[in-house]
Design a protein around this motif. Structure first.
Motif, PDB file in Angstrom:
ATOM      1  N   SER A  43       0.816  -1.218   0.000  1.00 57.34           N
ATOM      2  CA  SER A  43       0.000   0.000   0.000  1.00 57.34           C
ATOM      3  C   SER A  43       0.851   1.271   0.000  1.00 57.34           C
ATOM      4  O   SER A  43       0.323   2.366  -0.167  1.00 57.34           O
ATOM      5  CB  SER A  43      -0.931  -0.010   1.220  1.00 57.34           C
ATOM      6  OG  SER A  43      -0.152  -0.045   2.397  1.00 57.34           O
ATOM      7  N   ASP A  45       3.269   3.781  -1.750  1.00 57.16           N
ATOM      8  CA  ASP A  45       3.547   4.102  -3.154  1.00 57.16           C
ATOM      9  C   ASP A  45       4.999   3.882  -3.563  1.00 57.16           C
ATOM     10  O   ASP A  45       5.273   3.332  -4.622  1.00 57.16           O
ATOM     11  CB  ASP A  45       3.150   5.550  -3.463  1.00 57.16           C
ATOM     12  CG  ASP A  45       1.638   5.731  -3.458  1.00 57.16           C
ATOM     13  OD1 ASP A  45       0.936   4.729  -3.676  1.00 57.16           O
ATOM     14  OD2 ASP A  45       1.176   6.860  -3.236  1.00 57.16           O
ATOM     15  N   ASP A  46       5.950   4.330  -2.745  1.00 61.72           N
ATOM     16  CA  ASP A  46       7.358   4.284  -3.122  1.00 61.72           C
ATOM     17  C   ASP A  46       7.867   2.866  -3.379  1.00 61.72           C
ATOM     18  O   ASP A  46       8.730   2.666  -4.230  1.00 61.72           O
ATOM     19  CB  ASP A  46       8.236   4.912  -2.028  1.00 61.72           C
ATOM     20  CG  ASP A  46       7.951   6.385  -1.842  1.00 61.72           C
ATOM     21  OD1 ASP A  46       7.331   6.985  -2.746  1.00 61.72           O
ATOM     22  OD2 ASP A  46       8.349   6.931  -0.804  1.00 61.72           O
ATOM     23  N   SER A  48       5.690   0.003  -3.618  1.00 65.03           N
ATOM     24  CA  SER A  48       4.578  -0.918  -3.900  1.00 65.03           C
ATOM     25  C   SER A  48       4.927  -1.954  -4.969  1.00 65.03           C
ATOM     26  O   SER A  48       4.510  -3.099  -4.879  1.00 65.03           O
ATOM     27  CB  SER A  48       3.321  -0.152  -4.300  1.00 65.03           C
ATOM     28  OG  SER A  48       3.542   0.566  -5.486  1.00 65.03           O
TER      29      SER A  48
END
Length: 190
Positions: A43, A45-46, A48
């Motif tokens: 979950s 973003d960096d 995922s």
């Protein structure tokens, strides 16, 4: 199939080890379960994509497990009912086929998976091992180590009967046989 699953387990665990440093700055729970770890981290973003790959490996392993369960029940319904799909698959793989498993004496079935330890014991004058993969039978690890050999022998006897029935394509009452084994395990725990 079981060897594919074992290779996947190894890959997932190595990938998990490589991804652990990513958990530090994001404070991702490292519960020890790699699949849970990957699902928690997907979950963010960096990272995922990295975690999604781990999660995909876990999903693929689940698919392999499901297909193993279905296939092993078709091949060895009696043995699967008696010892469970994972142990039945291990026995089938280590014996290199149902026909060989069915023709094995129960003493050989009992030692499947402990060949290396057996030969080391014979070569160095140590005590022989008492069981191999049969140790995975539910409840066997929880009993007194002195009684495990006797119970492993009982399980191997019943596996021999179940494998022979599977080879012949007949069904046996595995429920009552399993209950007898579980009763022996309960007695050994006392």
């Amino acid at each position: 199939m079981a060897s594919i699953r074992n290779a996947l387990d190894e890959m997932i665990n190595k990938y998990y080890e490589k991804c652990l440093p990513f958990s530090i700055p994001y404070r991702i729970n490292t519960s020890g379960d790699p699949c849970q770890f990957f699902r928690n981290g997907s979950s963010i973003d960096d990272i995922s994509t990295i975690f999604r790959k781990g999660s995909d490996l876990c999903d693929f392993r689940s698919q392999i497990d499901d297909s193993i369960r279905l296939r092993i029940r078709e091949i060895m319904p009696n043995t699967t009912d008696l010892v469970g799909p994972k142990l039945a698959m291990d026995l089938l793989e280590r014996s290199r086929g149902l026909r060989r498993l069915a023709f094995m004496p129960s003493s050989s079935i009992q030692m499947l998976g402990a060949e290396k330890a057996l030969f080391q014991a014979l070569g160095h004058g140590r005590k022989n091992p008492k069981y191999g993969v049969i140790f995975k039978f539910p409840g066997l690890s929880a009993i007194n180590p002195k009684a495990r050999g006797k119970i492993a022998r009982i399980i191997a006897n019943k596996v021999a009967i179940a494998a022979r029935s599977d080879l012949l394509g007949t069904r046996i009452d595995t429920k009552s046989i399993r209950e007898k084994i579980e009763d022996e395990i309960k007695k050994a725990k006392k």
